[in-house]
Scaffold this motif. Structure first.
Motif, PDB file in Angstrom:
ATOM      1  N   MET A   1      36.450  27.486  39.474  1.00 39.27           N
ATOM      2  CA  MET A   1      37.069  26.956  38.110  1.00 39.27           C
ATOM      3  C   MET A   1      37.403  28.474  38.243  1.00 39.27           C
ATOM      4  N   PRO A   2      38.168  28.988  38.416  1.00 36.81           N
ATOM      5  CA  PRO A   2      39.084  29.914  38.028  1.00 36.81           C
ATOM      6  C   PRO A   2      38.708  31.057  36.192  1.00 36.81           C
ATOM      7  N   LEU A   3      38.133  32.094  36.599  1.00 38.38           N
ATOM      8  CA  LEU A   3      37.909  32.663  35.400  1.00 38.38           C
ATOM      9  C   LEU A   3      38.885  32.804  34.002  1.00 38.38           C
ATOM     10  N   ILE A   4      40.016  32.476  34.419  1.00 34.81           N
ATOM     11  CA  ILE A   4      41.335  32.253  33.002  1.00 34.81           C
ATOM     12  C   ILE A   4      42.699  31.367  33.648  1.00 34.81           C
ATOM     13  N   ASP A  29      46.691  31.119  37.317  1.00 33.29           N
ATOM     14  CA  ASP A  29      45.428  31.198  37.466  1.00 33.29           C
ATOM     15  C   ASP A  29      44.866  32.306  37.442  1.00 33.29           C
ATOM     16  N   ILE A  30      43.926  32.708  36.816  1.00 29.64           N
ATOM     17  CA  ILE A  30      43.248  33.819  37.979  1.00 29.64           C
ATOM     18  C   ILE A  30      42.004  34.008  38.204  1.00 29.64           C
ATOM     19  N   ASP A  31      41.746  34.710  39.328  1.00 28.63           N
ATOM     20  CA  ASP A  31      40.146  34.572  39.380  1.00 28.63           C
ATOM     21  C   ASP A  31      39.272  35.595  39.174  1.00 28.63           C
ATOM     22  N   ALA A  32      38.160  34.909  39.047  1.00 23.63           N
ATOM     23  CA  ALA A  32      37.240  36.501  38.752  1.00 23.63           C
ATOM     24  C   ALA A  32      37.227  37.486  40.040  1.00 23.63           C
ATOM     25  N   ASN A 161      29.670  45.279  28.964  1.00 23.07           N
ATOM     26  CA  ASN A 161      30.229  44.327  30.298  1.00 23.07           C
ATOM     27  C   ASN A 161      30.830  43.044  30.065  1.00 23.07           C
ATOM     28  N   PRO A 162      32.321  42.800  29.763  1.00 18.86           N
ATOM     29  CA  PRO A 162      32.782  41.936  29.402  1.00 18.86           C
ATOM     30  C   PRO A 162      33.258  42.164  30.773  1.00 18.86           C
ATOM     31  N   SER A 163      33.748  40.169  30.926  1.00 20.65           N
ATOM     32  CA  SER A 163      34.095  39.650  32.350  1.00 20.65           C
ATOM     33  C   SER A 163      35.738  40.088  32.969  1.00 20.65           C
ATOM     34  N   VAL A 164      36.201  40.163  31.725  1.00 18.52           N
ATOM     35  CA  VAL A 164      37.755  40.716  31.825  1.00 18.52           C
ATOM     36  C   VAL A 164      38.068  41.797  30.622  1.00 18.52           C
ATOM     37  N   LEU A 165      39.169  42.989  31.583  1.00 17.80           N
ATOM     38  CA  LEU A 165      39.574  43.437  31.138  1.00 17.80           C
ATOM     39  C   LEU A 165      41.064  44.000  30.996  1.00 17.80           C
ATOM     40  N   LEU A 166      41.501  44.075  29.538  1.00 12.73           N
ATOM     41  CA  LEU A 166      43.125  43.063  29.065  1.00 12.73           C
ATOM     42  C   LEU A 166      43.366  44.277  28.773  1.00 12.73           C
ATOM     43  N   ALA A 167      44.359  45.424  29.573  1.00 15.40           N
ATOM     44  CA  ALA A 167      44.887  46.841  29.397  1.00 15.40           C
ATOM     45  C   ALA A 167      46.446  46.807  28.821  1.00 15.40           C
ATOM     46  N   ASP A 168      46.852  46.573  28.109  1.00 19.46           N
ATOM     47  CA  ASP A 168      49.342  46.945  27.757  1.00 19.46           C
ATOM     48  C   ASP A 168      48.984  47.874  27.955  1.00 19.46           C
ATOM     49  N   GLU A 169      50.006  48.467  28.415  1.00 17.33           N
ATOM     50  CA  GLU A 169      50.656  49.429  28.709  1.00 17.33           C
ATOM     51  C   GLU A 169      49.234  51.201  28.715  1.00 17.33           C
ATOM     52  N   PRO A 170      47.792  51.101  28.834  1.00 12.05           N
ATOM     53  CA  PRO A 170      47.612  51.875  29.103  1.00 12.05           C
ATOM     54  C   PRO A 170      47.883  53.171  29.289  1.00 12.05           C
ATOM     55  N   THR A 171      48.625  53.724  30.020  1.00 14.49           N
ATOM     56  CA  THR A 171      49.052  54.950  30.630  1.00 14.49           C
ATOM     57  C   THR A 171      50.117  54.715  29.885  1.00 14.49           C
ATOM     58  N   GLY A 172      50.823  54.151  28.966  1.00 19.72           N
ATOM     59  CA  GLY A 172      52.547  54.626  28.228  1.00 19.72           C
ATOM     60  C   GLY A 172      52.720  55.611  27.246  1.00 19.72           C
ATOM     61  N   ASN A 187      40.176  50.538  38.588  1.00 15.62           N
ATOM     62  CA  ASN A 187      40.145  50.638  39.750  1.00 15.62           C
ATOM     63  C   ASN A 187      38.687  50.610  39.846  1.00 15.62           C
ATOM     64  N   GLU A 188      37.238  51.598  39.792  1.00 16.95           N
ATOM     65  CA  GLU A 188      36.472  51.467  39.695  1.00 16.95           C
ATOM     66  C   GLU A 188      35.558  50.782  39.249  1.00 16.95           C
ATOM     67  N   LEU A 189      35.978  49.986  38.063  1.00 18.89           N
ATOM     68  CA  LEU A 189      35.558  49.251  37.106  1.00 18.89           C
ATOM     69  C   LEU A 189      35.812  47.523  38.148  1.00 18.89           C
ATOM     70  N   ASN A 190      36.969  47.130  38.346  1.00 19.01           N
ATOM     71  CA  ASN A 190      37.187  46.393  39.348  1.00 19.01           C
ATOM     72  C   ASN A 190      36.351  46.560  40.711  1.00 19.01           C
ATOM     73  N   ALA A 191      36.473  47.562  40.909  1.00 19.82           N
ATOM     74  CA  ALA A 191      35.193  47.332  42.042  1.00 19.82           C
ATOM     75  C   ALA A 191      34.180  46.643  42.044  1.00 19.82           C
ATOM     76  N   ARG A 192      33.631  47.259  41.005  1.00 19.94           N
ATOM     77  CA  ARG A 192      31.739  46.590  40.483  1.00 19.94           C
ATOM     78  C   ARG A 192      32.125  45.001  39.938  1.00 19.94           C
ATOM     79  N   GLY A 193      32.927  44.637  39.444  1.00 23.65           N
ATOM     80  CA  GLY A 193      33.588  43.007  39.263  1.00 23.65           C
ATOM     81  C   GLY A 193      34.036  42.774  38.418  1.00 23.65           C
ATOM     82  N   THR A 194      34.778  43.193  37.438  1.00 27.11           N
ATOM     83  CA  THR A 194      35.017  43.193  36.403  1.00 27.11           C
ATOM     84  C   THR A 194      36.603  42.758  36.704  1.00 27.11           C
TER      85      THR A 194
END
Ligand SMILES: Nc1ncnc2c1ncn2[C@@H]1O[C@H](COP(=O)(O)OP(=O)(O)OP(=O)(O)O)[C@@H](O)[C@H]1O
Ligand SMILES: [Mg+2]
Length: 228
Positions: A1-4, A29-32, A161-172, A187-194
């Protein structure tokens, strides 16, 4: 089952004058564990897509399931609970509360949770350390640089500790050095599973994602996974 899982999702913005079809049949679909960059021209529906994924907006038509839960079947209350526990948001303009300290702003990310207060302190401390803001706990947002404000906003988004982090132009609103630091944290958060979904106009950032989803006119134009 995909996350999204989005299945033929449409979203119309409607007022008395007109209807704007912002999303026009998105199937995705977006997988965990993925790191997805959403790109595309201004007005193509990137922010709208992020709002739908974040359950801030419900599709006008089509199906959206988050972690297997059909969003259309959840009450506003159940949706708010799920969002608070499972989804973190980061925005271009940081959205910090001016009169609260770094520590208090980050703690807001736990406001819907019932952790024991001492447990909350540990979570906030851990989140501050992860973004390198431990030494600024008592500062107000106006006493911080833009990059520091965004790191604080990221800590607020991930403290629960959310399962997904959504960022809308966070460096704009950031210079390239601060932008790269923020990308490094994501990237580091993603490497840890987010799972991370970021909207960006910067090709150099999109290239760091494991998948690029390009929107044109409310539709997925290209969705490509990077071979690794
Ligand atoms: N609240 C709203 N009411 C009416 N129309 C809206 C609203 N928000 C967005 N739109 C319209 O929906 C379409 C998609 O907007 P959206 O903000 O998702 O684009 P975007 O890809 O994020 O653009 P940008 O790169 O400029 O941020 C646009 O045509 C926009 O004008
Ligand atoms: Mg946008």
């Amino acid at each position: 089952m995909p996350l999204i899982r989005l299945d033929d999702v449409h979203l119309n913005y409607t007022d008395t004058e007109r209807t704007v079809p912002a999303l026009r049949g998105i199937t995705l679909d977006i997988d965990a564990g993925e790191f997805v960059a959403v790109v595309g021209p201004s007005g193509s529906g990137k922010s709208t897509l992020l709002n739908v994924i974040g359950t801030l907006d419900r599709p006008t038509r089509g199906r959206y399931a988050f972690e297997g839960h059909d969003v259309s079947k959840l009450s506003d209350n159940a949706l708010a609970q799920m969002r608070a526990a499972r989804i973190g948001f980061v925005f271009q303009n940081f959205n910090l509360i001016d009169h609260l300290t770094v520590y208090e702003n980050i703690k807001l990310g736990l406001r819907y949770r019932r952790d024991h207060l001492t447990g909350q302190r540990d979570l906030v401390d851990a989140a501050m350390d992860r973004v390198g803001m431990g030494h600024r706990a008592d500062h107000l947002p106006r006493q911080l640089s833009g990059g520091q404000q965004q790191r604080c906003a990221i800590a607020r988004a991930i403290v629960g500790n959310p399962s997904v982090l959504l960022a809308d132009e966070p460096t704009g609103n950031l210079d390239s050095q601060n932008a790269q630091q923020i990308l490094g944290i994501l990237n580091e958060l993603n490497a840890r599973g987010t799972t991370v979904v970021i909207v960006t106009h910067a090709p150099s950032q999109a290239d760091q994602a494991s998948r690029i989803v390009e929107l044109h006119d409310g539709r997925v134009h290209i969705s490509s996974r990077r071979l690794s």
